[in-house]
Structures are given as C-alpha cells and as structure tokens.
Design a protein around this motif. Structure first.
Motif, PDB file in Angstrom:
ATOM      1  N   MET A   1       0.841  -1.205   0.000  1.00 19.53           N
ATOM      2  CA  MET A   1       0.000   0.000   0.000  1.00 19.53           C
ATOM      3  C   MET A   1       0.874   1.252   0.000  1.00 19.53           C
ATOM      4  SD  MET A   1      -3.054   1.042   2.630  1.00 19.53           S
ATOM      5  CE  MET A   1      -3.183  -0.577   3.346  1.00 19.53           C
ATOM      6  N   LYS A   2       0.587   2.165  -0.902  1.00 25.13           N
ATOM      7  CA  LYS A   2       1.383   3.398  -0.999  1.00 25.13           C
ATOM      8  C   LYS A   2       1.117   4.312   0.208  1.00 25.13           C
ATOM      9  CE  LYS A   2       2.886   3.948  -5.510  1.00 25.13           C
ATOM     10  NZ  LYS A   2       4.062   4.740  -5.787  1.00 25.13           N
ATOM     11  N   SER A   3       2.077   5.146   0.515  1.00 19.07           N
ATOM     12  CA  SER A   3       1.912   6.067   1.653  1.00 19.07           C
ATOM     13  C   SER A   3       0.668   6.941   1.489  1.00 19.07           C
ATOM     14  CB  SER A   3       3.123   6.983   1.780  1.00 19.07           C
ATOM     15  OG  SER A   3       4.291   6.238   1.874  1.00 19.07           O
ATOM     16  N   ALA A   4       0.434   7.395   0.278  1.00 21.77           N
ATOM     17  CA  ALA A   4      -0.723   8.270   0.050  1.00 21.77           C
ATOM     18  C   ALA A   4      -2.017   7.549   0.418  1.00 21.77           C
ATOM     19  CB  ALA A   4      -0.755   8.718  -1.412  1.00 21.77           C
ATOM     20  N   GLU A   5      -2.068   6.261   0.124  1.00 19.57           N
ATOM     21  CA  GLU A   5      -3.257   5.466   0.437  1.00 19.57           C
ATOM     22  C   GLU A   5      -3.363   5.232   1.953  1.00 19.57           C
ATOM     23  OE1 GLU A   5      -5.676   4.671  -1.339  1.00 19.57           O
ATOM     24  OE2 GLU A   5      -6.649   3.082  -0.163  1.00 19.57           O
ATOM     25  N   ILE A   6      -2.224   5.027   2.587  1.00 24.13           N
ATOM     26  CA  ILE A   6      -2.204   4.826   4.044  1.00 24.13           C
ATOM     27  C   ILE A   6      -2.703   6.090   4.749  1.00 24.13           C
ATOM     28  CG2 ILE A   6      -0.656   4.409   6.024  1.00 24.13           C
ATOM     29  CD1 ILE A   6       1.099   2.772   3.967  1.00 24.13           C
ATOM     30  N   ARG A   7      -2.251   7.225   4.269  1.00 25.72           N
ATOM     31  CA  ARG A   7      -2.691   8.513   4.822  1.00 25.72           C
ATOM     32  C   ARG A   7      -4.198   8.679   4.641  1.00 25.72           C
ATOM     33  NH1 ARG A   7      -0.533  11.837   1.187  1.00 25.72           N
ATOM     34  NH2 ARG A   7       1.523  12.224   2.043  1.00 25.72           N
ATOM     35  N   ARG A   8      -4.664   8.375   3.423  1.00 26.87           N
ATOM     36  CA  ARG A   8      -6.086   8.533   3.105  1.00 26.87           C
ATOM     37  C   ARG A   8      -6.945   7.617   3.989  1.00 26.87           C
ATOM     38  NH1 ARG A   8     -10.027   6.529   0.326  1.00 26.87           N
ATOM     39  NH2 ARG A   8      -8.872   4.679  -0.291  1.00 26.87           N
ATOM     40  N   GLN A   9      -6.497   6.378   4.134  1.00 32.07           N
ATOM     41  CA  GLN A   9      -7.292   5.427   4.936  1.00 32.07           C
ATOM     42  C   GLN A   9      -7.356   5.839   6.401  1.00 32.07           C
ATOM     43  OE1 GLN A   9      -6.500   1.269   4.517  1.00 32.07           O
ATOM     44  NE2 GLN A   9      -6.865   1.262   2.319  1.00 32.07           N
ATOM     45  N   PHE A  10      -6.279   6.415   6.893  1.00 28.31           N
ATOM     46  CA  PHE A  10      -6.270   6.876   8.285  1.00 28.31           C
ATOM     47  C   PHE A  10      -7.340   7.967   8.463  1.00 28.31           C
ATOM     48  CE2 PHE A  10      -5.135   9.558  11.802  1.00 28.31           C
ATOM     49  CZ  PHE A  10      -4.587   8.704  12.753  1.00 28.31           C
ATOM     50  N   LEU A  11      -7.272   8.973   7.594  1.00 32.97           N
ATOM     51  CA  LEU A  11      -8.200  10.102   7.737  1.00 32.97           C
ATOM     52  C   LEU A  11      -9.647   9.635   7.546  1.00 32.97           C
ATOM     53  CD1 LEU A  11      -6.123  12.798   5.787  1.00 32.97           C
ATOM     54  CD2 LEU A  11      -6.370  12.579   8.275  1.00 32.97           C
ATOM     55  N   GLU A  12      -9.849   8.749   6.591  1.00 31.66           N
ATOM     56  CA  GLU A  12     -11.227   8.272   6.341  1.00 31.66           C
ATOM     57  C   GLU A  12     -11.759   7.422   7.488  1.00 31.66           C
ATOM     58  OE1 GLU A  12     -11.684   6.556   2.477  1.00 31.66           O
ATOM     59  OE2 GLU A  12     -11.519   8.542   1.548  1.00 31.66           O
ATOM     60  N   PHE A  13     -10.871   6.641   8.079  1.00 28.65           N
ATOM     61  CA  PHE A  13     -11.296   5.827   9.216  1.00 28.65           C
ATOM     62  C   PHE A  13     -11.819   6.736  10.331  1.00 28.65           C
ATOM     63  CE2 PHE A  13     -10.310   4.043  13.417  1.00 28.65           C
ATOM     64  CZ  PHE A  13     -11.015   2.853  13.380  1.00 28.65           C
ATOM     65  N   PHE A  14     -11.035   7.779  10.648  1.00 24.36           N
ATOM     66  CA  PHE A  14     -11.476   8.643  11.751  1.00 24.36           C
ATOM     67  C   PHE A  14     -12.651   9.524  11.341  1.00 24.36           C
ATOM     68  CE2 PHE A  14      -7.537   7.168  13.654  1.00 24.36           C
ATOM     69  CZ  PHE A  14      -8.033   6.804  14.906  1.00 24.36           C
ATOM     70  N   ALA A  15     -12.724   9.882  10.055  1.00 27.11           N
ATOM     71  CA  ALA A  15     -13.915  10.621   9.602  1.00 27.11           C
ATOM     72  C   ALA A  15     -15.153   9.755   9.823  1.00 27.11           C
ATOM     73  CB  ALA A  15     -13.758  11.012   8.132  1.00 27.11           C
ATOM     74  N   SER A  16     -15.014   8.446   9.570  1.00 26.28           N
ATOM     75  CA  SER A  16     -16.164   7.546   9.740  1.00 26.28           C
ATOM     76  C   SER A  16     -16.545   7.406  11.216  1.00 26.28           C
ATOM     77  CB  SER A  16     -15.857   6.162   9.137  1.00 26.28           C
ATOM     78  OG  SER A  16     -15.062   5.405  10.036  1.00 26.28           O
ATOM     79  N   LYS A  17     -15.631   7.811  12.112  1.00 29.88           N
ATOM     80  CA  LYS A  17     -15.932   7.801  13.549  1.00 29.88           C
ATOM     81  C   LYS A  17     -16.252   9.219  14.029  1.00 29.88           C
ATOM     82  CE  LYS A  17     -14.415   3.446  13.956  1.00 29.88           C
ATOM     83  NZ  LYS A  17     -15.385   2.326  14.001  1.00 29.88           N
ATOM     84  N   GLY A  18     -16.731  10.029  13.140  1.00 33.41           N
ATOM     85  CA  GLY A  18     -17.209  11.362  13.537  1.00 33.41           C
ATOM     86  C   GLY A  18     -16.145  12.428  13.703  1.00 33.41           C
ATOM     87  N   HIS A  19     -14.947  12.213  13.161  1.00 33.07           N
ATOM     88  CA  HIS A  19     -13.880  13.210  13.287  1.00 33.07           C
ATOM     89  C   HIS A  19     -13.882  14.149  12.079  1.00 33.07           C
ATOM     90  CE1 HIS A  19     -12.573  10.157  16.117  1.00 33.07           C
ATOM     91  NE2 HIS A  19     -11.573  10.904  16.533  1.00 33.07           N
ATOM     92  N   GLN A  20     -13.672  15.419  12.354  1.00 38.79           N
ATOM     93  CA  GLN A  20     -13.526  16.417  11.292  1.00 38.79           C
ATOM     94  C   GLN A  20     -12.109  16.326  10.715  1.00 38.79           C
ATOM     95  OE1 GLN A  20     -15.729  19.100  10.337  1.00 38.79           O
ATOM     96  NE2 GLN A  20     -14.188  19.541   8.771  1.00 38.79           N
ATOM     97  N   ILE A  21     -12.000  16.198   9.383  1.00 35.63           N
ATOM     98  CA  ILE A  21     -10.662  16.203   8.782  1.00 35.63           C
ATOM     99  C   ILE A  21     -10.187  17.655   8.702  1.00 35.63           C
ATOM    100  CG2 ILE A  21      -9.261  15.613   6.759  1.00 35.63           C
ATOM    101  CD1 ILE A  21     -11.235  13.357   6.154  1.00 35.63           C
ATOM    102  N   VAL A  22      -9.065  17.943   9.364  1.00 35.98           N
ATOM    103  CA  VAL A  22      -8.541  19.310   9.406  1.00 35.98           C
ATOM    104  C   VAL A  22      -7.195  19.319   8.678  1.00 35.98           C
ATOM    105  CG1 VAL A  22      -7.757  21.159  10.967  1.00 35.98           C
ATOM    106  CG2 VAL A  22      -9.708  19.739  11.613  1.00 35.98           C
ATOM    107  N   ASP A  23      -6.927  20.404   7.929  1.00 34.97           N
ATOM    108  CA  ASP A  23      -5.654  20.507   7.204  1.00 34.97           C
ATOM    109  C   ASP A  23      -4.464  20.591   8.166  1.00 34.97           C
ATOM    110  OD1 ASP A  23      -6.709  20.415   4.700  1.00 34.97           O
ATOM    111  OD2 ASP A  23      -6.740  22.594   4.422  1.00 34.97           O
TER     112      ASP A  23
END
Ligand code: ATP
Ligand code: MG
Ligand code: MG
Ligand code: MG
Length: 475
Positions: A1-23
């Motif tokens: 898995m590429k780093s970009a995908e690992i980063r994306r999956q992390f943010l999406e996982f927490f977004a799915s648990k009600g977290h706001q994705i912040v820059d």
C-alpha cells in the motif's frame, strides 16, 4: 500500500468515527514562542486543549507536517543513524477535545491497525504509563492483548531507558500519560522490547502514541488539570508505511525511493546504500517544507536551524563527491513525490529552489578549505592519540568557514572523535567580548550555545523571533 493510500485510509477511518478532517498547519507555529517548529499534530489544537479556544467540532483528525530539529523533541542528531527518525515527517493523528477518552482511543487505534491495516496482532506490543491501571485493563481485559506484551513504563526521569510514557509538547503546555504501540520487525534485527535493556535497538519500533491529555504544565513544573480530559494521538506516516510495505527502515518506503535516487543522481554516487543519500533525502524534505512555510536561512532562531540543516546536507553531498551546488536540483523530485498532498510545495517551488541554491553557492565557497583544516587537524590528533577536537579549531571552522558546531560534531562523530564544546563556547564568548569592546556587536544576531565539555546538545537555546525560548531539553 502506498503512503498516500495509508494517509487517506487513516483520515477516512477517523472521519467515519465522527472526526472532522482538518488541514495540516504550518511548520511555523502561529503565535507560540515556546515552540521552535511544529513538532506534533496537537500543536495547532494547543489552545483547544487548554480551554482557551473553541472549535465547532469535538473530534478531529489530521496529517500534520512536523519538524523535530531543535527544542524539546530534537531528532537532527538521529538522522542517518537510526531506521526511524527524520527531521521532517508526517504525523497522523486523531483528537478528542473533551469528547471520548481512554477506552475509545485505544479501541479505535486497535481497530484501525488490525482491521483496516490488517496488522498481525502478535507483532504488536503496547506500553502504558506505570500507574495507569485503567489503560492497562482496557488493553489486557477488553482488547485482549496478552499481558506479556503490555508493558508498564514510568516517566523514567534519570533512568537509563529511553522510553517515556508521559508525553509533553515542551517544557510547558498540555501533557499527560500515554500508551504507545510498537511493531516487532522480527528477530533478524537487533533490539529488545520497550523497557528492556536492549530497547534502543531497531527491532521494536514505536509506531503510535496515544496521549491522554490531562494537565497543563506551567513554568515551575506544576501540573494543572485541564478543563476536560482529552485525547491526542500521533502516528508517524513513514513508520506505519514501513510496516505496511514490509520493509524495516523508513528510508525504504515508496516516498523515499525517488528522493534517494535523486540524491544519487545529483551527487553521481553509485553506492545506493550510503547513509549520506538517506540524509539528503531527509534533509531536502525538511528544508523545502520549511522554506515553503516562510522560513529563510539566517543567523538566528528558526533561520539558523534551517541553515544548519542545509549545510549538513551540503556536507553529505561533499562527502559523496559534489563540489558545486547540487541540493536544489532535488526539489523537482520532491515536488513530484509530495506536491499533490502539499500544494504549497508546488506554489513555492521557484522560491525554494532559488533560496537553496544561494545557500549552497555560499557554503561551497568555504567548505573545501574548512574540510581541509579539519582533516589535517584530525590527522595530527591521530598521531598524538587525542580524541577530542580543540574548541578553538571548532570555533575557527564556525567563524571563518561557516561550519555550525553541530556540523563539525557530526563529522567528528562519524570518525569517532568528540568536540570540546565548552572550549567552543569560550572562544565564542571571547570573540563576542572583543566585538562588544570594539562596538561592533549586534545584539539581534546573538546566538546562545549550550554544551558541555564532552557532549554537544545542539542549539536548544535559541532566540526565536526575539522571544526567549526557555525549553532547554534534549530528547
Ligand atoms: P521515538 O521514541 O521513536 O523518538 P517519540 O516517542 O519521540 O519517538 P512521539 O513524540 O511519541 O515520538 O510522536 C508520536 C509518533 O510520531 C511516534 O510514535 C512516531 O511514529 C512518530 N515520530 C516521532 N518522531 C519521529 C521522527 N523523528 N521521524 C519520524 N517519525 C517520528
Ligand atoms: Mg518514544
Ligand atoms: Mg512516543
Ligand atoms: Mg523521539
């Protein structure tokens, strides 16, 4: 898995648990004189933890640009020597501002690692703060990690172990007990589990820290409870990528491959295993991101830290054979690798390139003479059986040839010599005194040095934009 995908999956996982994705915030902390550079994901939320600032969300997730090259968390001296440290890295994090606490934080971390990233559970080890029975019980009884792999560790003040399960952003500010997750890279690599005498090895690598933010530490060291218990976590993208890409060292992950190739291309180096190539790959990231965030090389504060990183990079290029500006030619490779995730790199590419080139041109004018003096001095020392470089020589290298003390110390360390940092300090003080007497001394350019006769601890005391940074600490 590429780093970009690992980063994306992390943010999406927490977004799915009600977290706001912040820059990610800038590497230059806004309005915080206690901090040299952004060193953790929680920095931009410091005031939220302290209760001074409110956000429209109580859960957030980020991928934060971090630089640890000074201040409390300083890894500059580790780069090129360990498998896991960078000056610049990305920290993936999830945050709870008075919302969930220990139980959910631990369960989310475990779910992401074992169900989304699908890591084998038997390779994961956990540390908890020695007195934190609650976290210990959650890990052992609720998550079901066998007790042999859950280790209690205190704050270890003065102890021989490097592990520390009480996290602090700096000498002041939000802090609290933490629980950390380690990955066992296998018995072919030397090292012992956290808390063991061999923990400094690279076998068990810390991947994720979950901090239970509970206190605000003041200048006297007194801990004041925070308005609401909170959670702050940080996982190095490069470290989790190494695990998921089945490699041991961060430098072997996808993100670094093209940078290491670029370093080899620009220095015409054929030894692809040279540690210098790794240092260059690391330093081009730190330098470019710092310049893109507005830091300019200079003689004081943040600018001087940047200058020191650039000069270290040039020295490694020099070691590989480069005799003219080469480092800035790695910028396009970096932009190709990271420009999509960080558009500021694309926007500032021309500026980054021009500033690096100017710094390089100037240091290449003096590096050769400086290296010749250092080589000759070390040769004489060899014949006398001496192992400590004279502080006066280190100072001359600094003053006449632009060798920052840590650069000289790094070269000496590579060859098993030390530097008399106290002698350096004395020479510096004497020159200042003379300059002051001559009326030429410019207060604004003053730098403070810390060091002792045997160990140079880096420039941990700096004048940052006029405000005195009191955090004098070496990680
Ligand atoms: P270490 O003990 O390996 O130096 P740390 O305990 O200093 O790490 P933390 O302050 O707990 O690190 O930061 C949270 C996470 O950020 C770490 O678990 C790790 O994954 C990552 N990290 C920390 N420092 C670096 C670094 N210099 N380079 C790359 N990743 C890092
Ligand atoms: Mg650690
Ligand atoms: Mg840690
Ligand atoms: Mg560290």
């Amino acid at each position: 898995m590429k780093s970009a995908e690992i980063r994306r999956q992390f943010l999406e996982f927490f977004a799915s648990k009600g977290h706001q994705i912040v820059d990610s915030s800038s590497l230059v902390p806004g309005d915080d004189p206690t901090l040299l550079f952004t060193n953790a994901g929680m920095n931009q939320f410091k005031d939220v933890f302290l209760g001074f600032d409110k956000r429209p969300y109580t859960r957030a997730t980020t991928s934060q640009k971090c630089v640890r090259a000074g201040g409390k968390h300083n890894d500059l001296e580790n780069v090129g020597y360990t498998a896991r440290h960078h000056t610049f890295f990305e920290m993936l994090g999830n945050f709870s501002f008075g919302d969930y606490f220990k139980r959910d934080a631990i369960k989310y971390a475990w779910e992401l690692l074992t169900e989304v990233y699908k890591l084998p559970t038997e390779k994961l080890w956990v540390t908890v703060y020695a007195e934190d029975d609650e976290a210990y019980d959650i890990w052992t009884k609720e998550v079901g990690v066998p007790a042999e792999r859950v280790i209690r560790i205190g704050d270890n003040k003065g102890a021989r172990y490097a592990s520390d399960n009480f996290w602090m952003m700096g000498d002041t500010g939000p802090c609290g007990p933490c629980t950390e997750i380690f990955y066992d890279h296998g018995e072919q690599i030397w090292g012992g589990p956290p808390g063991s005498p061999d923990e400094d090895g690279d076998r068990y690598i810390e991947i994720w820290n979950n901090v239970f933010m509970q206190f605000n530490r003041d200048e006297a060291g007194v801990m004041h409870p925070l308005p609401k218990p909170s959670v702050d976590t940080g996982m190095g993208l490069e470290r989790i990528s190494a695990v998921l890409q089945h490699v041991h060292a961060n430098y072997e992950i996808d993100l670094f491959q093209s940078l290491i190739k670029a370093a080899a291309r620009e220095t015409r180096s054929s030894d692809m295993d040279s540690p210098s190539l790794k240092v260059l790959a690391d330093h081009i990231r730190a330098c470019s991101f710092l310049i893109a965030d507005g830091v300019i090389p200079g003689n004081a504060g943040r600018g001087y830290v940047l200058r020191r990183i650039i000069r270290r990079a040039i020295r490694h290029g020099y070691k590989l054979g480069a005799r003219a500006a080469f480092f800035h030619k790695m910028v396009p490779d970096l932009v190709a690798e990271m420009g999509e995730a960080y558009p500021e790199l694309v926007k500032e590419q021309a500026k980054v390139t021009a500033i690096l080139k100017e710094e390089e041109d100037s240091f290449f004018r003096t590096i050769q003479n400086g290296m010749e003096i250092l080589d000759a001095t070390l040769a004489v020392m060899d014949s006398n059986g001496r192992k400590e470089l004279d502080g006066e020589v280190a100072f001359k290298l600094h003053d006449t040839y632009g060798f920052p003390l840590d650069l000289t110390a790094d070269i000496c360390r590579e060859r098993n010599y030390t530097v008399d940092a106290a002698g350096f300090d004395a020479a510096m003080a004497r020159q200042r005194e003379q300059a002051r007497a001559a009326g030429k001394f410019k207060m604004a350019a003053a730098l403070e040095y810390s060091g002792s006769a045997t160990t140079f601890h880096g420039y941990d005391r700096l004048n940052v934009d006029g405000a005195r940074v009191t955090a004098v600490y070496v990680d």
